[in-house]
Design an enzyme around this catalytic site. Structure first.
Site, PDB file in Angstrom:
ATOM      1  NE  ARG A  41      -3.014  -0.047   3.207  1.00 51.41           N
ATOM      2  CZ  ARG A  41      -2.515   0.412   4.365  1.00 51.41           C
ATOM      3  NH1 ARG A  41      -2.195   1.677   4.491  1.00 51.41           N
ATOM      4  NH2 ARG A  41      -2.351  -0.405   5.399  1.00 51.41           N
ATOM      5  CE1 TYR A  92     -17.264  13.566 -14.195  1.00 53.37           C
ATOM      6  CE2 TYR A  92     -16.042  13.416 -12.133  1.00 53.37           C
ATOM      7  CZ  TYR A  92     -16.840  12.835 -13.106  1.00 53.37           C
ATOM      8  OH  TYR A  92     -17.215  11.529 -12.974  1.00 53.37           O
ATOM      9  CG  ASP A 163      -9.553  17.940 -13.166  1.00 55.78           C
ATOM     10  OD1 ASP A 163      -8.917  17.476 -14.132  1.00 55.78           O
ATOM     11  OD2 ASP A 163     -10.523  17.349 -12.655  1.00 55.78           O
ATOM     12  CE  LYS A 188     -13.048  10.757 -18.031  1.00 57.36           C
ATOM     13  NZ  LYS A 188     -12.994  10.308 -16.646  1.00 57.36           N
TER      14      LYS A 188
HETATM   15  C1  LIG Z   1     -12.310  16.657 -15.488  1.00 56.15           C
HETATM   16  C2  LIG Z   1     -12.470  15.392 -14.705  1.00 56.15           C
HETATM   17  N1  LIG Z   1     -11.896  15.285 -13.490  1.00 56.15           N
HETATM   18  C3  LIG Z   1     -12.011  14.167 -12.738  1.00 56.15           C
HETATM   19  C4  LIG Z   1     -12.747  13.082 -13.183  1.00 56.15           C
HETATM   20  C5  LIG Z   1     -12.880  11.870 -12.306  1.00 56.15           C
HETATM   21  O1  LIG Z   1     -12.047  10.847 -12.771  1.00 56.15           O
HETATM   22  P1  LIG Z   1     -12.352   9.277 -12.606  1.00 56.15           P
HETATM   23  O2  LIG Z   1     -13.582   8.972 -13.385  1.00 56.15           O
HETATM   24  O3  LIG Z   1     -11.092   8.650 -13.129  1.00 56.15           O
HETATM   25  O4  LIG Z   1     -12.554   9.017 -11.136  1.00 56.15           O
HETATM   26  C6  LIG Z   1     -13.349  13.136 -14.443  1.00 56.15           C
HETATM   27  C7  LIG Z   1     -14.136  11.996 -14.940  1.00 56.15           C
HETATM   28  O5  LIG Z   1     -14.909  12.117 -15.887  1.00 56.15           O
HETATM   29  C8  LIG Z   1     -13.211  14.324 -15.221  1.00 56.15           C
HETATM   30  O6  LIG Z   1     -13.772  14.446 -16.435  1.00 56.15           O
END
Ligand SMILES: Cc1ncc(COP(=O)(O)O)c(C=O)c1O
Length: 351
Positions: A41, A92, A163, A188
């Site tokens: 971990r 998001y 982000d 992504k």
């Molecule tokens: C801009 C953005 N940040 C964070 C996330 C969250 O990521 P995850 O789905 O890998 O948990 C997403 C998911 O669609 C996203 O589009």
């Protein structure tokens, strides 16, 4: 070294006789005691290779997480009790839901802003503990003035977090623009093949890195080894995929903007995500996503394959996102094939 070279070369074993060229998948829950790893971990050589490569691309030290949301949640936990988080109103939906949940439990206060209104955001930063950026935002594709707002946030003593999922480190390096922490949904573009759930944070502040790693160790929000390996394999072609997906997106934006079924095209000028608002609204959008053969109706984005969805089909999507908005994640297929498929589907809507 240029980013393309970094993407290919960073996080490799040393160029020594009999070394593998790629970091192997190390399946280990524990290690012989007395070294730096100790337990599964806390450390894993396959995560470490991914972290080295992503860190080199972003210009900081990376930590891999089990998902983007695990990374988001861990970073938001830096905020002290009742601290104020300033964030884009069009973040998001998972991030918005997480902020809403924290606020409803009295853990933090939130102030949602129009991230394009720089002066209003600067004013909103005054008493902030953490300023969250998503730029471009998902799916409105708004772009923030990161350096200007980051400076105001730092004046208030707030953490600055970006982000960077949509832009990737190839199109935007937030640490150079004033961010303390970069967050990724590795799921992504970074992994890029719609087969991995993973997240990451990157910082060039050693103390913050230690705090975030400590939180990850205790939460246990660590990635699977196979996931880290797949993500690293995906990262090796990030520059090629981003270049092609962006070129395809730019061409599709040009062609979409004159189609009579389209009311509005939103594109920040870079990247592989395009949002379109159907002239005839939500029903037309719902029809569209079932009329194509190459474009796949699916959530998520950033894969080699082109996908799309009407975002308001999700209840948590803010009501200020148009009902008929379809977010396109443009893949790396041939652009003429993508256009023919989309044009035929769009044309069938307007007769
Ligand atoms: C801009 C953005 N940040 C964070 C996330 C969250 O990521 P995850 O789905 O890998 O948990 C997403 C998911 O669609 C996203 O589009």
């Amino acid at each position: 070294m240029k980013p393309a070279t970094v993407a290919v070369t960073a996080g490799r074993p040393p160029h020594e006789v009999d070394q593998p060229l790629s970091e192997p998948i190390t399946m280990a829950s524990t290690y012989v005691a007395g070294g730096e790893r100790e337990y599964g971990r806390y450390a894993n050589p396959t995560w470490a290779a991914f972290e080295e490569a992503l860190g080199a691309l972003e210009g900081g030290r990376a930590l891999a997480f089990s998902s983007g949301m695990a990374a988001v949640t861990t970073v938001l936990d830096l905020v002290g009790h009742d601290g104020l988080v300033v964030a884009p109103a069009h973040s998001y939906t998972g991030t918005l839901l997480q902020l809403g949940d924290l606020e409803s439990r009295g853990r933090v206060r939130t102030r949602l802003v129009d991230i394009t209104d720089t002066e209003a955001v600067v004013a909103a930063c005054e008493d902030a503990a953490l300023v969250w950026f998503e730029s471009p935002t998902n799916p409105a594709l708004e772009v923030a003035d990161i350096p200007r707002i980051a400076a105001a946030a730092h004046e208030a003593g707030a953490y600055v977090v970006v982000d960077n999922t949509f832009a990737t480190p190839l199109l935007q390096q937030p640490l150079d623009l004033g961010a303390d922490i970069v967050v990724h949904s590795v799921t992504k573009f970074l992994a890029g093949h719609s087969d991995v759930l993973m997240g990451a944070v990157v910082t060039n502040d050693d103390q913050l890195h230690g705090v975030l790693k400590g939180r990850r160790d205790l939460l246990g929000s660590t990635p699977g080894t196979l996931e880290a390996w797949l993500a690293l394999r995906g990262l090796r072609t990030l520059h090629l995929r981003v270049e092609r997906s962006q070129a395809n997106a730019q061409e599709l934006v040009r062609r979409l903007s004159t189609h009579p079924a389209i009311g509005e095209v939103r594109y920040p000028g870079f990247g592989g995500i395009v949002s379109v608002v159907l002239a005839q609204g939500a029903m037309a959008a719902d029809l569209l996503v079932h009329k194509t053969s190459i474009w796949v109706h699916a959530t998520s984005l950033g894969g080699v394959e082109s996908t799309f969805e009407r975002r308001r089909r999700w209840k948590a999507e803010p009501a200020t996102i148009p009902d008929g908005l379809v977010r396109l994640s443009v893949g790396v297929e041939d652009v003429d094939d993508l256009w023919d498929d989309l044009r035929d589907a769009l044309s069938s809507l307007v007769g």
